[in-house]
Design an enzyme around this catalytic site. Structure first.
Site, PDB file in Angstrom:
ATOM      1  N   ARG A   1      33.797  53.800  22.248  1.00 17.14           N
ATOM      2  CA  ARG A   1      34.477  53.616  23.540  1.00 17.14           C
ATOM      3  C   ARG A   1      34.517  54.891  24.365  1.00 17.14           C
ATOM      4  NH1 ARG A   1      37.355  50.238  20.036  1.00 17.14           N
ATOM      5  NH2 ARG A   1      38.862  51.881  19.671  1.00 17.14           N
TER       6      ARG A   1
ATOM      7  N   GLU B   1      42.904  60.324   6.342  1.00 10.58           N
ATOM      8  CA  GLU B   1      44.113  60.191   5.524  1.00 10.58           C
ATOM      9  C   GLU B   1      43.735  59.896   4.073  1.00 10.58           C
ATOM     10  OE1 GLU B   1      48.353  57.783   5.591  1.00 10.58           O
ATOM     11  OE2 GLU B   1      46.913  57.488   7.204  1.00 10.58           O
TER      12      GLU B   1
END
Length: 172
Positions: free
Chosen positions: A58, A95
């Protein structure tokens, strides 16, 4: 114009518990999209870039029209294995695990001033890695910008002292 009114929120996408901010509705509204591009062009031009780099995928929707509007070059930062020719990659921590991004080896000339763009800043991992990748190929990252910033995730902290701007902020 309040651009936030042109962003659709979609709960539980792409997985339960995530609230997704969809820019499709902004892109579909010609007036709102022109306002957004105009505001971003004004912010970005202050940094006198030579090249705009868009982050897969995007970020391409933001960086490419801005580069055309400002008369600048455009390059893509993509997920590993998606660009043809010689590439330079950068691995970064997520993460849980790692990921890698790439840029074509000749996309930015040494010393060129680069503004890095994406649609949204969340935790800052990918944008921070993109800054390091541009430095790795000899570019000079002078700023970063996004349409949307999720301020509650503190993504700016991963960008070091690089100037950052966003048009829309969500605080929770």
């Amino acid at each position: 114009m309040d651009l936030k009114q042109h962003i659709r929120s979609i709960p539980d996408f792409p997985k339960p518990g995530i609230l997704f901010y969809d820019i499709s509705t902004l892109l579909a509204n010609a007036d709102a999209w022109q306002v957004a591009l105009g505001r971003m062009a004004r912010d970005i031009s202050k940094h006198q870039p030579d090249v705009l780099a868009g982050i897969d995928a995007r970020g391409f929707l933001v960086a490419a029209p801005l580069a055309a509007r400002l008369g600048l070059g455009f390059t893509m930062i993509r997920k590993q294995g998606k660009l043809p020719g010689a590439t330079i990659s950068h691995e970064y921590d997520l993460e849980y695990g790692t990921d890698a991004i790439e840029i074509q080896a000749d996309a930015v000339q040494p010393g060129q001033r680069v503004v890095i763009l994406d649609d949204l800043l969340a935790t800052g991992g990918t944008l921070g890695a993109s800054i390091e990748l541009v430095r790795k190929i000899g570019g000079n990252p002078v700023a970063a910008a996004c349409l949307i910033e999720l301020t509650f995730l503190n993504g700016r902290s991963r960008l070091g002292d690089l100037p950052f701007s966003s048009l829309i902020a969500y605080d929770e």
